[in-house]
Design a protein around this motif. Sequence first.
Motif, mmCIF file in Angstrom:
data_model
loop_
_atom_site.group_PDB
_atom_site.id
_atom_site.type_symbol
_atom_site.label_atom_id
_atom_site.label_comp_id
_atom_site.label_asym_id
_atom_site.label_seq_id
_atom_site.Cartn_x
_atom_site.Cartn_y
_atom_site.Cartn_z
ATOM 1 N N PRO A 35 0.896 -1.308 0.206
ATOM 2 C CA PRO A 35 -0.482 -0.442 -0.014
ATOM 3 C C PRO A 35 1.104 1.162 0.145
ATOM 4 O O PRO A 35 1.694 1.506 0.353
ATOM 5 N N LEU A 36 0.057 2.060 -0.556
ATOM 6 C CA LEU A 36 1.349 3.933 -0.546
ATOM 7 C C LEU A 36 1.378 4.490 1.037
ATOM 8 O O LEU A 36 -0.085 4.353 1.616
ATOM 9 N N PRO A 37 1.916 4.907 1.591
ATOM 10 C CA PRO A 37 1.829 5.258 2.281
ATOM 11 C C PRO A 37 0.841 6.424 2.403
ATOM 12 O O PRO A 37 0.228 7.359 1.505
ATOM 13 N N LYS A 38 0.899 6.935 3.685
ATOM 14 C CA LYS A 38 -0.624 7.636 4.093
ATOM 15 C C LYS A 38 -0.216 9.449 3.862
ATOM 16 O O LYS A 38 -1.107 10.232 2.805
ATOM 17 N N GLU A 39 0.546 9.485 3.753
ATOM 18 C CA GLU A 39 1.342 11.123 3.489
ATOM 19 C C GLU A 39 1.597 11.025 0.908
ATOM 20 O O GLU A 39 1.716 12.085 1.829
ATOM 21 N N PHE A 41 -1.455 10.537 0.632
ATOM 22 C CA PHE A 41 -2.488 11.551 -0.410
ATOM 23 C C PHE A 41 -2.785 12.119 0.663
ATOM 24 O O PHE A 41 -3.974 13.131 0.625
ATOM 25 N N SER A 42 -2.216 12.696 1.162
ATOM 26 C CA SER A 42 -2.573 14.071 2.102
ATOM 27 C C SER A 42 -1.146 15.729 1.248
ATOM 28 O O SER A 42 -0.278 15.739 0.669
ATOM 29 N N GLY A 43 -1.656 16.712 0.991
ATOM 30 C CA GLY A 43 -0.759 17.811 0.993
ATOM 31 C C GLY A 43 -1.361 18.339 -0.842
ATOM 32 O O GLY A 43 -1.998 17.436 -1.583
ATOM 33 N N ASP A 44 -0.862 19.068 -1.002
ATOM 34 C CA ASP A 44 -0.292 19.732 -2.638
ATOM 35 C C ASP A 44 -0.258 18.360 -3.486
ATOM 36 O O ASP A 44 1.281 18.101 -3.201
ATOM 37 N N LEU A 45 -0.796 18.007 -4.810
ATOM 38 C CA LEU A 45 0.071 17.095 -5.038
ATOM 39 C C LEU A 45 1.104 17.497 -6.077
ATOM 40 O O LEU A 45 2.579 17.207 -6.186
ATOM 41 N N PHE A 46 1.355 19.292 -6.281
ATOM 42 C CA PHE A 46 2.612 19.157 -6.866
ATOM 43 C C PHE A 46 3.623 19.229 -5.747
ATOM 44 O O PHE A 46 5.257 18.410 -5.935
ATOM 45 N N GLN A 47 3.530 19.607 -4.051
ATOM 46 C CA GLN A 47 4.545 18.816 -2.789
ATOM 47 C C GLN A 47 4.933 17.484 -3.297
ATOM 48 O O GLN A 47 5.712 16.907 -2.852
ATOM 49 N N GLN A 48 3.522 16.343 -2.980
ATOM 50 C CA GLN A 48 3.860 15.337 -3.070
ATOM 51 C C GLN A 48 4.968 15.074 -4.877
ATOM 52 O O GLN A 48 6.103 14.508 -4.257
ATOM 53 N N PHE A 49 4.787 15.521 -5.595
ATOM 54 C CA PHE A 49 5.885 15.352 -6.888
ATOM 55 C C PHE A 49 6.953 15.339 -6.328
ATOM 56 O O PHE A 49 8.392 15.062 -6.744
ATOM 57 N N GLN A 50 7.448 16.590 -6.025
ATOM 58 C CA GLN A 50 8.643 16.834 -5.447
ATOM 59 C C GLN A 50 9.288 16.768 -4.620
ATOM 60 O O GLN A 50 10.729 15.552 -4.952
ATOM 61 N N ARG A 51 8.464 15.444 -3.547
ATOM 62 C CA ARG A 51 8.804 14.719 -2.363
ATOM 63 C C ARG A 51 9.592 13.737 -3.076
ATOM 64 O O ARG A 51 10.412 13.188 -2.893
ATOM 65 N N ILE A 52 8.425 13.678 -4.296
ATOM 66 C CA ILE A 52 8.983 11.645 -4.499
ATOM 67 C C ILE A 52 10.146 11.639 -5.854
ATOM 68 O O ILE A 52 10.868 10.698 -5.590
ATOM 69 N N ALA A 53 10.061 13.084 -6.492
ATOM 70 C CA ALA A 53 11.593 12.954 -7.308
ATOM 71 C C ALA A 53 12.385 13.500 -6.477
ATOM 72 O O ALA A 53 13.606 13.129 -7.009
ATOM 73 N N ASN A 54 12.567 14.241 -5.396
ATOM 74 C CA ASN A 54 13.975 14.403 -4.990
ATOM 75 C C ASN A 54 14.051 13.266 -4.156
ATOM 76 O O ASN A 54 15.369 12.749 -4.160
ATOM 77 N N GLU A 55 13.338 12.099 -3.697
ATOM 78 C CA GLU A 55 13.638 10.831 -3.111
ATOM 79 C C GLU A 55 14.424 10.228 -4.000
ATOM 80 O O GLU A 55 15.306 9.143 -3.775
ATOM 81 N N GLN A 56 13.766 10.410 -5.617
ATOM 82 C CA GLN A 56 14.774 9.175 -6.798
ATOM 83 C C GLN A 56 16.043 10.284 -6.909
ATOM 84 O O GLN A 56 15.810 9.181 -8.011
#
Length: 110
Positions: A35-39, A41-56
């Motif tokens: 399952p995807l982590p709960k975080e 699904f929270s916050g702004d879609l662009f912020q989520q993209f930035q966080r995931i892209a940064n992690e990668q």
Amino acid sequence: MAEEKQEVRTDLIGEILREYEKTGGMDNLPGTGKPLPKEYFSGDLFQQFQRIANEQGYKPHWLKLQQEIRDGIHETIEKLEAGKKRDLPLRISRINDKIHEFNKSCPPPL
């Protein structure tokens, strides 16, 4: 009666992904079936993209330029301190070109 041309729209990315999946490219991906982590699904879609892209390890183009500019300035200063003034105008011109490109691509401050 004139024949009308129908515009054919294709989902290029979708086709590439389907082909990649057919060749087994989607098998054994990390996290498959979990399952995807709960975080996610929270916050702004662009912020989520930035966080995931940064992690990668993804860096935006403007950030890469910023680092190249910094490194170019440091190299030029080191060469000047060592008394190597050869190619100085060319070095400065290249740095200025990168600064100009950076200014066009950098997001505006919040």
